[in-house]
Design an enzyme around this catalytic site. Structure first.
Site, PDB file in Angstrom:
ATOM      1  N   LEU A 163       0.823  -1.207   0.000  1.00 53.59           N
ATOM      2  CA  LEU A 163       0.000   0.000   0.000  1.00 53.59           C
ATOM      3  C   LEU A 163       0.862   1.263   0.000  1.00 53.59           C
ATOM      4  O   LEU A 163       2.036   1.234   0.384  1.00 53.59           O
ATOM      5  CB  LEU A 163      -0.918   0.014   1.217  1.00 53.59           C
ATOM      6  CG  LEU A 163      -2.036  -1.039   1.260  1.00 53.59           C
ATOM      7  CD1 LEU A 163      -2.656  -1.073   2.654  1.00 53.59           C
ATOM      8  CD2 LEU A 163      -3.097  -0.746   0.211  1.00 53.59           C
ATOM      9  N   SER A 164       0.271   2.355  -0.421  1.00 48.88           N
ATOM     10  CA  SER A 164       0.927   3.645  -0.296  1.00 48.88           C
ATOM     11  C   SER A 164       1.200   3.920   1.177  1.00 48.88           C
ATOM     12  O   SER A 164       0.321   3.741   2.021  1.00 48.88           O
ATOM     13  CB  SER A 164       0.028   4.746  -0.874  1.00 48.88           C
ATOM     14  OG  SER A 164       0.625   6.021  -0.711  1.00 48.88           O
TER      15      SER A 164
ATOM     16  N   SER B 152       3.446   2.243   2.940  1.00 48.24           N
ATOM     17  CA  SER B 152       3.915   1.025   3.612  1.00 48.24           C
ATOM     18  C   SER B 152       5.435   0.996   3.766  1.00 48.24           C
ATOM     19  O   SER B 152       5.967   0.146   4.489  1.00 48.24           O
ATOM     20  CB  SER B 152       3.442  -0.223   2.854  1.00 48.24           C
ATOM     21  OG  SER B 152       3.973  -0.230   1.527  1.00 48.24           O
TER      22      SER B 152
ATOM     23  N   ARG C  41       6.735   7.637 -13.437  1.00 52.09           N
ATOM     24  CA  ARG C  41       5.603   8.414 -13.972  1.00 52.09           C
ATOM     25  C   ARG C  41       6.006   9.848 -14.350  1.00 52.09           C
ATOM     26  O   ARG C  41       5.222  10.553 -14.964  1.00 52.09           O
ATOM     27  CB  ARG C  41       4.450   8.439 -12.962  1.00 52.09           C
ATOM     28  CG  ARG C  41       3.638   7.140 -12.932  1.00 52.09           C
ATOM     29  CD  ARG C  41       2.455   7.250 -12.001  1.00 52.09           C
ATOM     30  NE  ARG C  41       1.612   6.058 -12.016  1.00 52.09           N
ATOM     31  CZ  ARG C  41       0.614   5.864 -12.870  1.00 52.09           C
ATOM     32  NH1 ARG C  41       0.351   6.777 -13.779  1.00 52.09           N
ATOM     33  NH2 ARG C  41      -0.108   4.758 -12.828  1.00 52.09           N
TER      34      ARG C  41
ATOM     35  N   SER D 187       1.581  -1.529  -7.353  1.00 51.26           N
ATOM     36  CA  SER D 187       1.205  -2.687  -8.195  1.00 51.26           C
ATOM     37  C   SER D 187       0.097  -3.502  -7.523  1.00 51.26           C
ATOM     38  O   SER D 187       0.332  -4.621  -7.074  1.00 51.26           O
ATOM     39  CB  SER D 187       2.417  -3.562  -8.505  1.00 51.26           C
ATOM     40  OG  SER D 187       3.210  -3.820  -7.361  1.00 51.26           O
TER      41      SER D 187
END
Length: 272
Positions: free
Chosen positions: A104-105, A107, A136, A177
């Site tokens: 998760l974001s 983590s 990105r 992901s």
């Protein structure tokens, strides 16, 4: 006074009249140059066509792949080089692989990735971090966060990570992901054992409490749609090679990265 120029190549029919006027002389030379340029392009086009025909008639078409949509196709084939993966690995005294850190974001993926890269650097091993946000900014700057864009984001990073591993580099991919099928597709790109999945097993409430980028707060306020863990699912790995669990003893980022480094050493990736 008017005269004729000498023959040009085999084009005996081409004659250039020279006149006393400088403007007319220049125009004549330009016309001749245009004619020769057109004939040169025609000869090159014919030679390319002949080479393509020779390739097909020699039975080499079986090595070609056809890709494209509709009537647009490109014939491509793999070009092998004499310097191969094992040569590069011998040069670097290590084995190329992909460390795929998912979670998760918030983590701690990027923190562990950078700590691992530092550990490997101190040991004289070459690594490179592919961070999800960083990629990105360039390669994937044209992708959003819809399901299909996320899938393409992972696919591209997986292909780049594969190239790093083939170069003999230890590639550390750090990104959410969220979908299991996309991670499995990246695993399938590499030889067995060369894709090492690291699961940052940190509960959502811990990640949300950390919220280093303020994204959970925006997602809860409805200002970000499709945010993983809030209104879009995260599919946890089932059989990842390494699990770094929050709350375990020795759970600092450095200690977690040491655990990954120990795995690499045990599996023989830190020597050729």
């Amino acid at each position: 006074m008017i005269g004729t120029a000498s023959q040009v190549g085999s084009c005996s029919a081409l004659r250039l009249e020279t006149v006393s006027s400088p403007n007319k002389q220049m125009q004549g030379f330009l016309n001749l140059n245009n004619i020769l340029s057109v004939r040169s392009r025609s000869r090159r086009k014919l030679q390319i066509q002949m080479n393509n025909n020779e390739l097909l008639t020699n039975g080499k078409h079986s090595q070609l792949s056809t890709i494209g949509n509709g009537n647009s196709t490109n014939n491509i084939h793999w070009h092998s080089c004499s310097v191969e993966k094992h040569d590069r690995q011998k040069l670097l005294d290590q084995k190329g692989c992909v460390i795929w850190i998912t979670g998760l974001s918030g983590s701690g993926k990027s923190t562990v990735a950078c700590a691992l890269s530092q550990i490997l650097h101190r040991r004289g091993k070459l690594s490179y971090v592919l961070d999800g946000d960083n990629v990105r900014h360039g390669l994937n700057k044209n992708l959003g966060f819809k399901a299909e864009d996320r899938a393409e984001n992972i696919r591209r990073i997986g292909e780049v990570a594969k190239l790093f591993a083939d170069a003999g580099v230890i590639c550390i991919a750090s990104l959410i992901s969220p979908y299991r099928r996309d991670r499995d597709a990246c695993r399938a790109l590499l030889p067995n054992g060369d894709f090492i999945e690291v699961f940052m097993d940190v509960p959502l409430h811990i990640c949300e409490a950390r919220d280093p980028k303020g994204l959970y707060k925006l997602a809860r306020a409805g200002k970000i749609k499709g945010f993983t863990g809030i209104d879009d699912p995260y599919e946890a790995p089932i059989n990842s090679e390494i699990v770094l669990k929050h709350g375990e003893p020795c759970a600092s980022p450095t200690e977690m990265s040491e655990k990954v480094a120990a795995y690499l050493e045990d599996k023989g990736y830190l020597q050729a």
